[in-house]
Design a protein around this motif. Structure first.
Motif, PDB file in Angstrom:
ATOM      1  N   SER A  47       0.831  -1.198   0.000  1.00 47.00           N
ATOM      2  CA  SER A  47       0.000   0.000   0.000  1.00 47.00           C
ATOM      3  C   SER A  47       0.870   1.254   0.000  1.00 47.00           C
ATOM      4  CB  SER A  47      -0.901  -0.002   1.239  1.00 47.00           C
ATOM      5  OG  SER A  47      -1.502   1.261   1.429  1.00 47.00           O
ATOM      6  N   ILE A  48       0.364   2.296  -0.605  1.00 49.74           N
ATOM      7  CA  ILE A  48       1.030   3.594  -0.536  1.00 49.74           C
ATOM      8  C   ILE A  48       1.155   4.030   0.925  1.00 49.74           C
ATOM      9  CG2 ILE A  48       0.683   6.057  -1.044  1.00 49.74           C
ATOM     10  CD1 ILE A  48      -0.433   5.193  -3.775  1.00 49.74           C
ATOM     11  N   LEU A  49       0.207   3.635   1.740  1.00 53.66           N
ATOM     12  CA  LEU A  49       0.248   3.993   3.157  1.00 53.66           C
ATOM     13  C   LEU A  49       1.441   3.376   3.872  1.00 53.66           C
ATOM     14  CD1 LEU A  49      -3.554   3.626   3.991  1.00 53.66           C
ATOM     15  CD2 LEU A  49      -2.269   5.768   3.781  1.00 53.66           C
ATOM     16  N   ASP A  98      14.961  11.519  -6.149  1.00 56.24           N
ATOM     17  CA  ASP A  98      15.111  12.762  -6.902  1.00 56.24           C
ATOM     18  C   ASP A  98      13.861  13.080  -7.713  1.00 56.24           C
ATOM     19  OD1 ASP A  98      17.974  13.155  -6.241  1.00 56.24           O
ATOM     20  OD2 ASP A  98      18.193  11.284  -7.371  1.00 56.24           O
ATOM     21  N   PHE A  99      13.128  12.036  -8.090  1.00 57.21           N
ATOM     22  CA  PHE A  99      11.883  12.202  -8.849  1.00 57.21           C
ATOM     23  C   PHE A  99      10.850  11.230  -8.287  1.00 57.21           C
ATOM     24  CE2 PHE A  99      15.414  13.206 -11.671  1.00 57.21           C
ATOM     25  CZ  PHE A  99      15.039  14.441 -12.190  1.00 57.21           C
ATOM     26  N   ILE A 100       9.650  11.719  -8.047  1.00 55.64           N
ATOM     27  CA  ILE A 100       8.548  10.870  -7.595  1.00 55.64           C
ATOM     28  C   ILE A 100       7.372  11.065  -8.544  1.00 55.64           C
ATOM     29  CG2 ILE A 100       6.907  10.356  -5.752  1.00 55.64           C
ATOM     30  CD1 ILE A 100       8.980  11.231  -3.732  1.00 55.64           C
ATOM     31  N   VAL A 101       6.850   9.950  -9.042  1.00 54.55           N
ATOM     32  CA  VAL A 101       5.768   9.961 -10.025  1.00 54.55           C
ATOM     33  C   VAL A 101       4.529   9.314  -9.424  1.00 54.55           C
ATOM     34  CG1 VAL A 101       5.004   9.076 -12.271  1.00 54.55           C
ATOM     35  CG2 VAL A 101       7.367   9.882 -11.967  1.00 54.55           C
ATOM     36  N   CYS A 102       3.378   9.953  -9.594  1.00 52.33           N
ATOM     37  CA  CYS A 102       2.109   9.389  -9.139  1.00 52.33           C
ATOM     38  C   CYS A 102       1.062   9.678 -10.209  1.00 52.33           C
ATOM     39  CB  CYS A 102       1.702   9.991  -7.795  1.00 52.33           C
ATOM     40  SG  CYS A 102       0.261   9.206  -7.042  1.00 52.33           S
ATOM     41  N   HIS A 103       0.971   8.769 -11.165  1.00 52.88           N
ATOM     42  CA  HIS A 103       0.099   8.962 -12.329  1.00 52.88           C
ATOM     43  C   HIS A 103      -1.160   8.106 -12.205  1.00 52.88           C
ATOM     44  CE1 HIS A 103      -0.974   9.880 -16.478  1.00 52.88           C
ATOM     45  NE2 HIS A 103      -1.294   8.613 -16.599  1.00 52.88           N
ATOM     46  N   GLY A 104      -2.337   8.737 -12.330  1.00 51.20           N
ATOM     47  CA  GLY A 104      -3.589   7.994 -12.352  1.00 51.20           C
ATOM     48  C   GLY A 104      -3.955   7.354 -11.034  1.00 51.20           C
ATOM     49  N   VAL A 105      -3.596   7.982  -9.923  1.00 54.11           N
ATOM     50  CA  VAL A 105      -3.879   7.430  -8.596  1.00 54.11           C
ATOM     51  C   VAL A 105      -4.661   8.413  -7.733  1.00 54.11           C
ATOM     52  CG1 VAL A 105      -2.862   6.497  -6.478  1.00 54.11           C
ATOM     53  CG2 VAL A 105      -1.769   6.021  -8.677  1.00 54.11           C
ATOM     54  N   TYR A 106      -4.238   9.653  -7.711  1.00 53.17           N
ATOM     55  CA  TYR A 106      -4.678  10.631  -6.715  1.00 53.17           C
ATOM     56  C   TYR A 106      -6.195  10.772  -6.628  1.00 53.17           C
ATOM     57  CZ  TYR A 106      -4.225  14.878  -3.870  1.00 53.17           C
ATOM     58  OH  TYR A 106      -4.293  15.801  -2.856  1.00 53.17           O
ATOM     59  N   SER A 107      -6.878  10.789  -7.758  1.00 55.52           N
ATOM     60  CA  SER A 107      -8.336  10.972  -7.736  1.00 55.52           C
ATOM     61  C   SER A 107      -9.106   9.709  -7.382  1.00 55.52           C
ATOM     62  CB  SER A 107      -8.835  11.479  -9.102  1.00 55.52           C
ATOM     63  OG  SER A 107      -8.564  12.859  -9.251  1.00 55.52           O
ATOM     64  N   TRP A 108      -8.413   8.573  -7.337  1.00 55.23           N
ATOM     65  CA  TRP A 108      -9.101   7.288  -7.203  1.00 55.23           C
ATOM     66  C   TRP A 108      -8.839   6.595  -5.870  1.00 55.23           C
ATOM     67  CZ3 TRP A 108      -6.884   9.285 -11.505  1.00 55.23           C
ATOM     68  CH2 TRP A 108      -7.717   9.476 -12.616  1.00 55.23           C
ATOM     69  N   VAL A 109      -8.330   7.324  -4.896  1.00 55.21           N
ATOM     70  CA  VAL A 109      -8.032   6.740  -3.589  1.00 55.21           C
ATOM     71  C   VAL A 109      -8.676   7.592  -2.497  1.00 55.21           C
ATOM     72  CG1 VAL A 109      -5.889   5.591  -4.269  1.00 55.21           C
ATOM     73  CG2 VAL A 109      -5.820   7.996  -3.560  1.00 55.21           C
ATOM     74  N   PRO A 110      -8.867   7.009  -1.304  1.00 54.28           N
ATOM     75  CA  PRO A 110      -9.480   7.757  -0.202  1.00 54.28           C
ATOM     76  C   PRO A 110      -8.623   8.940   0.241  1.00 54.28           C
ATOM     77  CG  PRO A 110      -9.494   5.395   0.235  1.00 54.28           C
ATOM     78  CD  PRO A 110      -8.612   5.609  -0.953  1.00 54.28           C
ATOM     79  N   ALA A 111      -9.232   9.819   1.021  1.00 54.45           N
ATOM     80  CA  ALA A 111      -8.547  11.036   1.463  1.00 54.45           C
ATOM     81  C   ALA A 111      -7.253  10.733   2.202  1.00 54.45           C
ATOM     82  CB  ALA A 111      -9.482  11.867   2.346  1.00 54.45           C
ATOM     83  N   ALA A 112      -7.247   9.683   3.026  1.00 50.41           N
ATOM     84  CA  ALA A 112      -6.038   9.358   3.788  1.00 50.41           C
ATOM     85  C   ALA A 112      -4.875   9.006   2.869  1.00 50.41           C
ATOM     86  CB  ALA A 112      -6.320   8.197   4.740  1.00 50.41           C
ATOM     87  N   VAL A 113      -5.170   8.363   1.750  1.00 52.28           N
ATOM     88  CA  VAL A 113      -4.107   7.998   0.809  1.00 52.28           C
ATOM     89  C   VAL A 113      -3.647   9.231   0.042  1.00 52.28           C
ATOM     90  CG1 VAL A 113      -3.433   6.442  -1.049  1.00 52.28           C
ATOM     91  CG2 VAL A 113      -5.113   5.708   0.642  1.00 52.28           C
ATOM     92  N   ARG A 114      -4.576  10.102  -0.324  1.00 57.26           N
ATOM     93  CA  ARG A 114      -4.177  11.350  -0.976  1.00 57.26           C
ATOM     94  C   ARG A 114      -3.246  12.152  -0.068  1.00 57.26           C
ATOM     95  NH1 ARG A 114      -9.786  11.487  -2.380  1.00 57.26           N
ATOM     96  NH2 ARG A 114     -10.181  13.199  -0.918  1.00 57.26           N
ATOM     97  N   GLU A 115      -3.580  12.215   1.197  1.00 57.20           N
ATOM     98  CA  GLU A 115      -2.725  12.930   2.147  1.00 57.20           C
ATOM     99  C   GLU A 115      -1.345  12.275   2.237  1.00 57.20           C
ATOM    100  OE1 GLU A 115      -4.962  12.887   5.754  1.00 57.20           O
ATOM    101  OE2 GLU A 115      -6.572  14.139   4.947  1.00 57.20           O
ATOM    102  N   LYS A 116      -1.320  10.939   2.188  1.00 59.21           N
ATOM    103  CA  LYS A 116      -0.052  10.218   2.252  1.00 59.21           C
ATOM    104  C   LYS A 116       0.799  10.489   1.012  1.00 59.21           C
ATOM    105  CE  LYS A 116       2.960   7.181   3.792  1.00 59.21           C
ATOM    106  NZ  LYS A 116       3.801   7.439   4.979  1.00 59.21           N
ATOM    107  N   ILE A 117       0.168  10.561  -0.146  1.00 58.59           N
ATOM    108  CA  ILE A 117       0.903  10.850  -1.382  1.00 58.59           C
ATOM    109  C   ILE A 117       1.633  12.183  -1.257  1.00 58.59           C
ATOM    110  CG2 ILE A 117       0.624  11.465  -3.820  1.00 58.59           C
ATOM    111  CD1 ILE A 117      -1.689   9.369  -3.869  1.00 58.59           C
ATOM    112  N   LEU A 118       0.938  13.206  -0.791  1.00 56.77           N
ATOM    113  CA  LEU A 118       1.569  14.518  -0.633  1.00 56.77           C
ATOM    114  C   LEU A 118       2.645  14.485   0.447  1.00 56.77           C
ATOM    115  CD1 LEU A 118      -1.531  16.881  -0.960  1.00 56.77           C
ATOM    116  CD2 LEU A 118       0.138  16.261  -2.715  1.00 56.77           C
ATOM    117  N   ALA A 119       2.403  13.697   1.496  1.00 56.28           N
ATOM    118  CA  ALA A 119       3.412  13.575   2.548  1.00 56.28           C
ATOM    119  C   ALA A 119       4.677  12.918   2.013  1.00 56.28           C
ATOM    120  CB  ALA A 119       2.853  12.770   3.716  1.00 56.28           C
TER     121      ALA A 119
END
Length: 277
Positions: free
Chosen positions: A100-102, A112-133
Motif C-alpha cells: 500500500s502507498i500507506l 530525486d523524482f517521484i511519479v504518481c500517475h492515475g492514482v490521486y483521484s481514485w483513492v481515499p482522502a487518507a491515501v491522498r494525504e499520504k501521497i503529498l506527505a
C-alpha cells in the motif's frame, strides 16, 4: 493502485503504458526551463506510486542503467507480472513492491523524482494525504514530483456520463462485463435522446465517442471505480502548499493559456492576481 483493495486491479489489470511526461529526462528538462537544478536523470533515484506492471518504470530503467527505480502498487498480480518482465530483461536497477502507498516510509530512502500517475483521484482522502506527505518528506532537495488527477471544471461534464453509467451497472460483479455494458448503455442513451442539439446530448455524445476508442480496463478504472474525486487546480495546490510543496509547471505542456489568443490571455491576466490563479 486502489488502497481500498486491490481486487479490481487484480481482476482487471490496468493497461501497461509508459508516459513520456513522467520520464525523469522530461521532468528535469521542464525544471531547468524554469530555473531549477534537478538531479542528473542518468544518475538519480525515481519512485513511482501506483506502478502497475512497471510499464512506465521499466523503459526508464532501460534508458538510465546507472539510475535506480522503485515502484509500489497494491495489486500483487500486476507487481508479479512486472517482476517477470524485469527478470526477463535482466534489469538490476528497478524493483517493484506489492504494498500500500500507506506503507511507504523513510526506509525506502530519498528520491530525486517521484511519479504518481492515475492514482490521486481514485483513492481515499487518507491515501491522498499520504501521497503529498511522501512528496514532501522523500524528495531530495530540489527534487521533482509529478501528480495527475481529474480536474474541474472539465470533469463536471465527464462526471455526468460516469454517474449515469455507474448507476446503470450498479450491482454487477464481473468488471469487464460492467465496462462493456456501460459503454453500450451510453451509446443507446445518446440514440434515445429526443433532442440531439442540447448541451446535455452533446456532452454524452462526445464522451460516448471517446469511450469507444478505449479498452475495458481504462473505462472501468476511470469511470466505474467507487472513488473518483476530481479537483480544481486551486484545491489541489492548497493541499500541496500546506505540505510545503510548490508548483513548477504543467508536465505535458506549458499550459492551456499558452495556446490562447493574445486577447484571451490578457483577459485572464486581468482576472488573476498571481501565477497560480
Amino acid at each position: 493502485m486502489q488502497d481500498q483493495g486491490a481486487n479490481s486491479y487484480d481482476e482487471l489489470p490496468y493497461t501497461d503504458n509508459s508516459f513520456y511526461y513522467t520520464h525523469p529526462d522530461h521532468m528535469a528538462t521542464v525544471a531547468r526551463l524554469h530555473g531549477l537544478w534537478p538531479a542528473d536523470p542518468a544518475r538519480c533515484r525515481v519512485l513511482e506510486l501506483g506502478c502497475a506492471m512497471g510499464g512506465n518504470l521499466i523503459p526508464m530503467a532501460l534508458k538510465f542503467p546507472d539510475s535506480q527505480f522503485v515502484g509500489v502498487d497494491l495489486s500483487a498480480r500486476q507487481v508479479t507480472e512486472g517482476k517477470a518482465t524485469i527478470e526477463a530483461l535482466g534489469l538490476r536497477n528497478v524493483e517493484l513492491h506489492a504494498r500500500s502507498i500507506l506503507e511507504v516510509d523513510a526506509s525506502m530512502g530519498a528520491f530525486d523524482f517521484i511519479v504518481c500517475h492515475g492514482v490521486y483521484s481514485w483513492v481515499p482522502a487518507a491515501v491522498r494525504e499520504k501521497i503529498l506527505a511522501i512528496l514532501a518528506e522523500s524528495l531530495t532537495p530540489g527534487g521533482m514530483g509529478y501528480v495527475s488527477y481529474n480536474t474541474y471544471p472539465g470533469w463536471h461534464a465527464r462526471g455526468l456520463a460516469r454517474d449515469l453509467m455507474a448507476y446503470h451497472v450498479r450491482g454487477a460483479s464481473a468488471l469487464r462485463d460492467s465496462a462493456r455494458a456501460a459503454r453500450g448503455f451510453l451509446a443507446e442513451l445518446v440514440e434515445a435522446l429526443p433532442d440531439p442539439s442540447t448541451a446535455y446530448a452533446a456532452i454524452l455524445k462526445a464522451e460516448g465517442a471517446f469511450l469507444e476508442g478505449v479498452d475495458d480496463a481504462y473505462l472501468y478504472h476511470e469511470h466505474l471505480e467507487e472513488i473518483n474525486r476530481p479537483f480544481y487546480f486551486h484545491q489541489f495546490m492548497g493541499d500541496a502548499s500546506a505540505r510545503g510543496l510548490a508548483f513548477v509547471a504543467e508536465a505535458k505542456s506549458d499550459g492551456l493559456a499558452a495556446h490562447l489568443p493574445p486577447a484571451a490571455r490578457a483577459r485572464i491576466d486581468a482576472w488573476a492576481g498571481d501565477a497560480l490563479a
